[in-house]
Design an enzyme around this catalytic site. Structure first.
Site, PDB file in Angstrom:
ATOM      1  N   ASP A 151       0.825  -1.137  -0.123  1.00 51.12           N
ATOM      2  CA  ASP A 151       0.015  -0.112   0.208  1.00 51.12           C
ATOM      3  C   ASP A 151       0.960   1.284  -0.010  1.00 51.12           C
ATOM      4  OD1 ASP A 151      -2.258  -1.451  -0.058  1.00 51.12           O
ATOM      5  OD2 ASP A 151      -2.735  -1.244   2.171  1.00 51.12           O
ATOM      6  N   LYS A 176      -3.376   3.358  -2.276  1.00 50.52           N
ATOM      7  CA  LYS A 176      -4.594   3.851  -2.522  1.00 50.52           C
ATOM      8  C   LYS A 176      -4.416   5.032  -1.844  1.00 50.52           C
ATOM      9  CE  LYS A 176      -7.764   0.172  -2.690  1.00 50.52           C
ATOM     10  NZ  LYS A 176      -9.191  -0.066  -2.357  1.00 50.52           N
ATOM     11  N   MET A 194      -8.362   7.628   9.064  1.00 51.32           N
ATOM     12  CA  MET A 194      -8.981   8.433   7.791  1.00 51.32           C
ATOM     13  C   MET A 194      -9.781   9.466   8.404  1.00 51.32           C
ATOM     14  SD  MET A 194      -9.092   4.737   5.436  1.00 51.32           S
ATOM     15  CE  MET A 194      -9.776   3.847   6.962  1.00 51.32           C
TER      16      MET A 194
HETATM   17  N1  SAH Z   1      -4.409  -0.970   8.830  1.00 52.84           N
HETATM   18  C1  SAH Z   1      -4.035   0.289   9.173  1.00 52.84           C
HETATM   19  C2  SAH Z   1      -4.886   1.450   8.734  1.00 52.84           C
HETATM   20  C3  SAH Z   1      -5.247   1.443   7.375  1.00 52.84           C
HETATM   21  S1  SAH Z   1      -6.263   2.703   7.231  1.00 52.84           S
HETATM   22  C4  SAH Z   1      -3.439   0.141  10.664  1.00 52.84           C
HETATM   23  O1  SAH Z   1      -3.728  -0.820  11.019  1.00 52.84           O
HETATM   24  O2  SAH Z   1      -3.025   1.167  10.911  1.00 52.84           O
HETATM   25  C5  SAH Z   1      -5.320   4.004   6.732  1.00 52.84           C
HETATM   26  C6  SAH Z   1      -5.482   5.124   7.869  1.00 52.84           C
HETATM   27  O3  SAH Z   1      -4.462   4.606   8.847  1.00 52.84           O
HETATM   28  C7  SAH Z   1      -4.918   6.390   7.625  1.00 52.84           C
HETATM   29  O4  SAH Z   1      -5.748   7.305   7.037  1.00 52.84           O
HETATM   30  C8  SAH Z   1      -4.563   6.901   9.176  1.00 52.84           C
HETATM   31  O5  SAH Z   1      -5.600   7.264   9.849  1.00 52.84           O
HETATM   32  C9  SAH Z   1      -4.045   5.591   9.967  1.00 52.84           C
HETATM   33  N2  SAH Z   1      -2.318   5.308   9.634  1.00 52.84           N
HETATM   34  C10 SAH Z   1      -1.797   4.642   9.094  1.00 52.84           C
HETATM   35  N3  SAH Z   1      -0.401   4.914   9.564  1.00 52.84           N
HETATM   36  C11 SAH Z   1      -0.441   5.790  10.366  1.00 52.84           C
HETATM   37  C12 SAH Z   1       0.858   6.278  10.778  1.00 52.84           C
HETATM   38  N4  SAH Z   1       1.994   5.950  10.812  1.00 52.84           N
HETATM   39  N5  SAH Z   1       0.467   7.612  11.757  1.00 52.84           N
HETATM   40  C13 SAH Z   1      -0.731   7.878  11.860  1.00 52.84           C
HETATM   41  N6  SAH Z   1      -1.718   7.336  11.112  1.00 52.84           N
HETATM   42  C14 SAH Z   1      -1.669   6.352  10.453  1.00 52.84           C
END
Ligand code: SAH
Length: 460
Positions: free
Chosen positions: A248, A270, A383
């Site tokens: 991703d 995405k 998100m």
């Molecule tokens: N599977 C992922 C989430 C995917 S949805 C998880 O478990 O973290 C994508 C969202 O995850 C982003 O829009 C943000 O809200 C959050 N996200 C992912 N990586 C991040 C990071 N390093 N810092 C803050 N938010 C993060």
């Protein structure tokens, strides 16, 4: 269903049979296959029962049943072929605490014995609750013909082999192995005895392990929040072995660096609301590479099971018969809360925590905003950039205080991490300063130490 089928553990436990004629003999033939301790109480027991007693297979008491004969018995049978005597057995044995069956008396019996197809340890029990004994016999005959006589020995040896077969990945691959054993390889080898069955299992497992190595496999791997040190050891191993890495947008370059040098790296990134590869195209891509025999790592930000559209990919893999496994990762909420020195749950503050997505939120009243608006509640909102103002409105409408603490953690665990301390009142404005991926920690303020750190970072 008036009668619930169960398999009773009888090893070393007592069973009483009252009566010594043909009905008792028929029941005893079945019971003698078990490991129960059998007692027969009968005046004039038939010679066959006496022989079993002499051979030590059961204990024979040469008199009519008395109170206490069924003490410590799990079950007792009234097999006198005499209504009055059986009624007495029911009364006495039930008083002793046993479950009682009266032969050929469905109505008075507390349990019934099903028709049995015996391929020990595989046993099929058939019952019709007395409705159709002929049908039960027919089903039994059909199954007797269908289940080979060696099925029991195959199952017994198969059981001892289950640990060894665990080297095959769970799911389709393992099922194929056992299917081939029970359908073809096992029955064929059984003609040459037990040793031949064991040899055949060894050879078959070897064949499947080698085929599996060629067959391709997909690891659905959590890459964590970005810091390579927050990868699990399993994730690192998977990256070490990968032929193809499909990742991703949020997976950082430092993590992709860890993939095997020869690995093909494909970005199916995405953007939250921007251009993206359609999910169905991603599914097809993963399947295509696995089918070619590749070890595919499907690398997803954070934990793949959190807002990761994981199930769609799993369904595609299952439909294609490709084996897969999930390697969990550290989700953004865990990383974010760690950077502000707080915990997601806390005694006497919040006993539960919600993970929400702000994506697709507008127009849907699909969250319990009223519950979240209560003091002390905590949520990690993923998100949430676009929906920040809308969520603020919902929460305030349900009575959340404008001063409720909120922390936005941007790029959690990465070099460019930023902590934005806010309140519900200032959330939308603070959100406009956020560029990277961010988790909104609703209901949590950073501890003082981490604020100072973030201000230093912002100043830099
Ligand atoms: N599977 C992922 C989430 C995917 S949805 C998880 O478990 O973290 C994508 C969202 O995850 C982003 O829009 C943000 O809200 C959050 N996200 C992912 N990586 C991040 C990071 N390093 N810092 C803050 N938010 C993060």
């Amino acid at each position: 269903m008036n009668h619930f089928p169960i398999f009773l553990a009888l090893e070393g436990r007592r069973v009483l049979v009252a009566g010594g004629g043909d009905a008792a003999i028929a029941k005893l033939r079945l019971l003698l296959k078990t490991t129960a301790r059998i007692t027969v109480v009968a005046e004039n027991a038939s010679p066959e029962i006496r022989q079993w007693a002499e051979a030590g297979k059961l204990t024979l008491i040469d008199r009519a049943q008395e109170p206490g004969d069924a003490l410590c018995c799990v079950v007792a049978y009234g097999a006198h072929e005499d209504v009055a005597l059986d009624a007495r057995t029911l009364r006495l044995a039930a008083a002793d605490g046993a479950l009682v069956n009266l032969v050929d008396n469905l109505e008075k019996s507390q349990f019934i014995t099903p028709a049995i197809v015996d391929r020990d340890p595989v046993v099929v029990a058939i019952g019709t609750e007395g409705a159709a004994p002929v049908l039960a016999r027919k089903i039994k005959a059909d199954l007797e013909a269908k289940l080979s006589a060696q099925l029991g020995v195959l199952a017994r040896i198969g059981k001892t082999f289950r640990k060894a077969a665990d080297v095959l990945p769970m799911g389709a691959v393992r099922r194929r192995f056992w299917g081939e054993y029970y359908d073809m390889v096992g029955p064929r080898a059984a003609q040459d005895g037990e040793a031949a069955i064991r040899d055949a299992l060894d050879t078959l497992l070897d064949k499947h392990v080698r085929a599996e190595a060629r067959e391709g496999h997909v690891d659905l791997v959590g890459a964590g929040p970005g810091d390579p040190e927050l990868l699990t050891l399993k994730a690192r191993k998977a990256l070490d072995k990968a032929d193809v890495v499909i990742h991703d947008r949020l997976v950082t370059p430092e993590i992709l660096e860890l993939a095997r040098r020869e690995a093909l790296i494909l970005d199916v990134g995405k953007e939250g609301f921007g251009p993206s590869t359609a999910q169905s195209d991603i599914d097809a891509l993963i399947v295509e590479h696995a089918r070619k025999g590749a070890h595919v790592v499907r690398l997803k930000a954070g934990d793949p099971t959190v807002f990761g559209r994981l199930d769609e990919e799993i369904e595609a893999l299952d439909a294609a018969g490709v084996s897969w496994s999930i390697v969990p990762g550290i989700t953004a909420a865990s990383a974010a809360v760690a950077t502000i020195g707080q915990s997601l749950t806390k005694r006497s503050r919040n006993a539960s925590v919600r993970f929400l997505t702000g994506h697709d939120m507008k127009g849907f009243a699909d969250q319990d905003w009223a519950a979240l608006a209560q003091p002390g509640e905590v949520a990690a909102i993923y998100m949430g950039k676009r929906a920040a103002r809308w969520m603020q409105g919902r929460l305030m409408m349900h009575g959340a205080a404008a001063a409720t603490d909120i922390t936005i953690v941007e790029n959690a665990s990465r070099a460019d991490q930023r902590i934005h301390a806010a309140t519900l009142a200032t959330l939308p404005d603070r959100m406009t300063q956020v560029d990277g991926p961010a988790v909104i920690l609703f209901g949590l303020a950073p501890r003082a130490a981490s604020i100072a750190l973030s201000e230093r970072e912002i100043a830099l």
